[in-house]
Design an enzyme around this catalytic site. Structure first.
Site, PDB file in Angstrom:
ATOM      1  N   ASN A  97     140.911  14.501  43.939  1.00 34.83           N
ATOM      2  CA  ASN A  97     142.278  15.048  43.966  1.00 34.83           C
ATOM      3  C   ASN A  97     142.700  15.250  42.530  1.00 34.83           C
ATOM      4  O   ASN A  97     142.403  14.413  41.671  1.00 34.83           O
ATOM      5  CB  ASN A  97     143.265  14.070  44.614  1.00 34.83           C
ATOM      6  CG  ASN A  97     143.055  13.956  46.105  1.00 34.83           C
ATOM      7  OD1 ASN A  97     142.278  14.704  46.683  1.00 34.83           O
ATOM      8  ND2 ASN A  97     143.754  13.017  46.714  1.00 34.83           N
ATOM      9  N   GLU A 467     173.375  25.135  46.423  1.00 37.11           N
ATOM     10  CA  GLU A 467     172.302  24.281  46.952  1.00 37.11           C
ATOM     11  C   GLU A 467     172.809  22.856  47.185  1.00 37.11           C
ATOM     12  O   GLU A 467     172.476  22.216  48.183  1.00 37.11           O
ATOM     13  CB  GLU A 467     171.096  24.312  45.997  1.00 37.11           C
ATOM     14  CG  GLU A 467     169.928  23.428  46.375  1.00 37.11           C
ATOM     15  CD  GLU A 467     169.316  23.730  47.749  1.00 37.11           C
ATOM     16  OE1 GLU A 467     169.664  24.733  48.382  1.00 37.11           O
ATOM     17  OE2 GLU A 467     168.489  22.911  48.188  1.00 37.11           O
ATOM     18  N   HIS A 490     191.046  31.983  43.470  1.00 36.53           N
ATOM     19  CA  HIS A 490     191.252  33.189  44.282  1.00 36.53           C
ATOM     20  C   HIS A 490     191.331  32.863  45.776  1.00 36.53           C
ATOM     21  O   HIS A 490     191.087  33.734  46.605  1.00 36.53           O
ATOM     22  CB  HIS A 490     190.131  34.199  44.015  1.00 36.53           C
ATOM     23  CG  HIS A 490     190.107  34.675  42.586  1.00 36.53           C
ATOM     24  ND1 HIS A 490     191.103  35.446  42.047  1.00 36.53           N
ATOM     25  CD2 HIS A 490     189.231  34.434  41.581  1.00 36.53           C
ATOM     26  CE1 HIS A 490     190.837  35.688  40.767  1.00 36.53           C
ATOM     27  NE2 HIS A 490     189.697  35.073  40.458  1.00 36.53           N
TER      28      HIS A 490
END
Ligand code: F6R
Length: 594
Positions: A97, A467, A490
């Site tokens: 790995n 997110e 706003h």
């Protein structure tokens, strides 16, 4: 992500190797294989599921062996690229790995010395190097091999006629399991829990020589003692690596994910030939399509690409794409999807193809539907993401976008060099955010009592606000909205009061003064104020009720550290509220319906 197993004992190795490999299937993989040492070394491997390999594999007799599940990085998923890999003589087998950065030069050198290779993998150089250095002592040959290898690895080596396995690790986990007249080596605990709960964790630089009745560990040639641990988890818990939830585990994997993606793309990957060609064809703008968290990564990408490549970038929600007028001349289309199976994104790809657009995909899943229909695929290196809430895949997507933007950048060499330096420091900076979990937990305990929250940011941190809000709402069920900080006045101001906290993301960039103004406006409306800010920002401390500090980074990279803090905030808040974090109600990991 790849899984490793090694066995040596009194029993036949093959059934044990297969049953251990099944236990690491949850990590995700595209191919698998085993090597058994009995009368020589016999290897059986293919680009199939473990179950399929079990059905067709001949009986390989022997009481020692190694096995692997592979998640393709270097070379496509195929029988030849699957592990284990062998040397020329077929006497030495290796599973691995990690990534060997200098494998190309090692391979060329070995070919020059007469070695023959059968795969495209970096791993295959390892058995050949061991063969080259072998002079009657396997352990010494492995040590000599590791000395010339640059990169990260967890390896297990078996050699015909040897009654031992050799294990070694650097920046990739590896454990040794101790049984009764048998020993195991594995990439993670679940692999061996059916056989033993006695485990030794190898550390970077350790070499383990493992036989049926004995384990010897050394580093730099000196023998050392490593403590034996008793595992108290069951298999399901062990798959979470000791974390309470997959989401927390995946959040904590991000330093590794960032490092792996960087290594893959800054050192070993081929240039993105197709994109290069498209540029030659006179691309003047980009269109990025995605959904959910991937859409937020795309929005961050817009800032990165517009700043570095200096072409206009349009970002669209994939499910809305069919409804827009499609002016796509000289446009490069990119889709981003973790799963590669999101129906809305797949439909958008088909639509793009219909109007004659070539499509490049950024996805995490090899051989997914997206990668099959896109013209070109760039894989993120996040490894399988199990928790429904996307976390590490977002960071990996950002890394690919940084790499793309830097590759086509019009910024000067000095700026690029300093960005590269920052990129290399990102894993450790993200680690520092993870280490500040206690501070974030305090904020989460406070946040958990509310039902409405606003996240605000400006510039490149506006998508991070989106997110942060998405993460919080999906796992804690608190209503959260992400807003561009300048937009609050706003409309949303009407909702601000002492029952509606605002979480402001403040970066040290050109947005800083405007963010300070917005923060003061929020305070004046009595909203509890939590601020995410760079270390040493004293001005913020005086204004905010809570401050989460993150390491300072180049503003272009601030989304990477900021998002990790917000993921942890969402996680701890959901935990405080007793929510089923990994599998929130009504949500699925891959959304295969429109
Ligand atoms: C949020 C989340 C979803 C996905 C979205 C797209 O945490 O996981 O919003 O990001 O469903 O999925 P992919 O990236 O697989 O296309």
């Amino acid at each position: 992500m790849c899984g490793i197993i090694g066995y040596i004992g009194d029993k036949q190795a093959q059934p044990i190797l297969f049953s251990c490999l099944k236990r690491v299937e949850y990590r995700g993989y595209d191919s698998c294989g085993i090597a058994v040492s009995g009368d020589g070394i016999k290897v059986y491997k293919d680009a199939v599921r473990v179950e399929a390999l079990v059905k067709v594999a001949p009986q390989l007799s022997g009481t020692a062996g190694i096995g692997h599940t592979r998640w393709a990085t270097c070379g496509e998923p195929s029988q030849l690229n699957a592990h284990p890999h062998l040397d020329c003589s077929g006497n030495i087998a290796v599973v691995h790995n990690g990534v060997i950065n200098n494998f190309q030069s090692l391979k060329q050198q070995l070919i020059g010395e007469g070695h023959q290779f059968t795969s495209e993998t970096d791993t295959e150089v390892i058995p050949h190097l061991i063969e080259k250095y072998y002079d009657g002592n396997l352990e010494e040959a492995v040590v000599a091999t590791l000395r010339v290898m640059d990169g990260s690895y967890a390896i297990v080596v078996v050699m015909a006629g040897e009654s031992k396995l050799i294990a070694a690790r650097k920046e990739s986990p590896l454990i040794i399991g101790i049984g009764d007249r048998e020993s195991f080596i594995a990439s993670d605990v679940p692999a061996i829990l059916d056989y033993t709960d006695r485990v030794i964790y190898l550390e970077d630089g350790d070499i383990g020589v493992v036989s049926r009745d004995n384990v010897r560990i050394s580093r730099d040639g000196v023998e050392i003692d490593r403590e034996e641990h008793k595992i108290l988890w069951n298999v399901a818990e062990a798959q979470k690596g000791g974390y309470d939830h997959f989401m927390l585990k995946e959040i904590h994997e991000q330093p590794r994910v960032i490092r792996d993606t960087l290594v893959e793309y800054t050192q070993t990957a081929e240039p993105v030939a197709d994109l290069e060609r498209m540029r030659d064809e006179g691309i003047e703008s980009m269109l990025i399509l995605a959904c959910g968290t991937s859409y937020h990564a795309a929005l961050v990408g817009k800032y990165i690409i517009e700043e570095l490549v200096r072409i206009p970038v349009r970002v669209e929600i994939a499910s809305e794409f069919s409804y827009y007028g499609q002016t796509l001349a000289r446009t490069l289309a990119i889709v981003i999807t973790q799963s590669g199976e999101t129906a809305d994104t797949l439909k958008a790809i088909k639509r793009l193809r219909e109007v004659g657009c070539r499509v490049a995909a950024i996805t995490n899943v090899v051989d997914s539907s997206t990668s099959r229909i896109a013209d070109q695929t760039i894989y993120t290196k996040a490894g399988p993401e199990i928790s429904v809430a996307a976390t590490k895949s977002f960071s990996a997507q950002l890394m690919v976008l940084y790499w793309l933007a830097m590759g086509y950048s019009k910024a000067d060499a000095r700026r690029l060099a300093s960005m590269l330096l920052e990129l290399r420091q990102l894993p450790s900076k993200v680690q520092r955010v993870l280490d500040s979990g206690d501070m974030i937990l305090q904020c989460a305990r406070y946040l958990a009592k509310f039902e409405n929250v606003f996240f605000v940011g400006r510039g490149i941190n506006f998508p991070v606000a989106l997110e942060g809000a998405l993460k919080l709402k999906e796992i804690s069920y608190i209503h959260a909205e992400g807003y561009a900080a300048g937009e609050l006045k706003h409309g949303p101001f009407a909702l601000l009061d002492e029952n509606t906290p605002v979480i402001a993301i403040v970066a040290q960039d050109s947005t800083y003064q405007a963010m300070l103004t917005n923060i003061k406006e929020v305070k004046a409306r009595k909203s509890p104020l939590m601020v995410l800010a760079g270390e040493g920002d004293e001005a913020i401390r005086e204004l905010a009720d809570f401050v989460i500090t993150v390491p300072r980074v180049d503003a272009l990279f601030s989304p990477v550290v900021n998002v990790v803090a917000l993921q942890l905030l969402a996680y701890y808040t959901a935990r405080e509220r007793g929510c089923p974090i990994d599998f929130p109600r009504n949500l699925a990991k891959s959304v295969t319906v429109e």
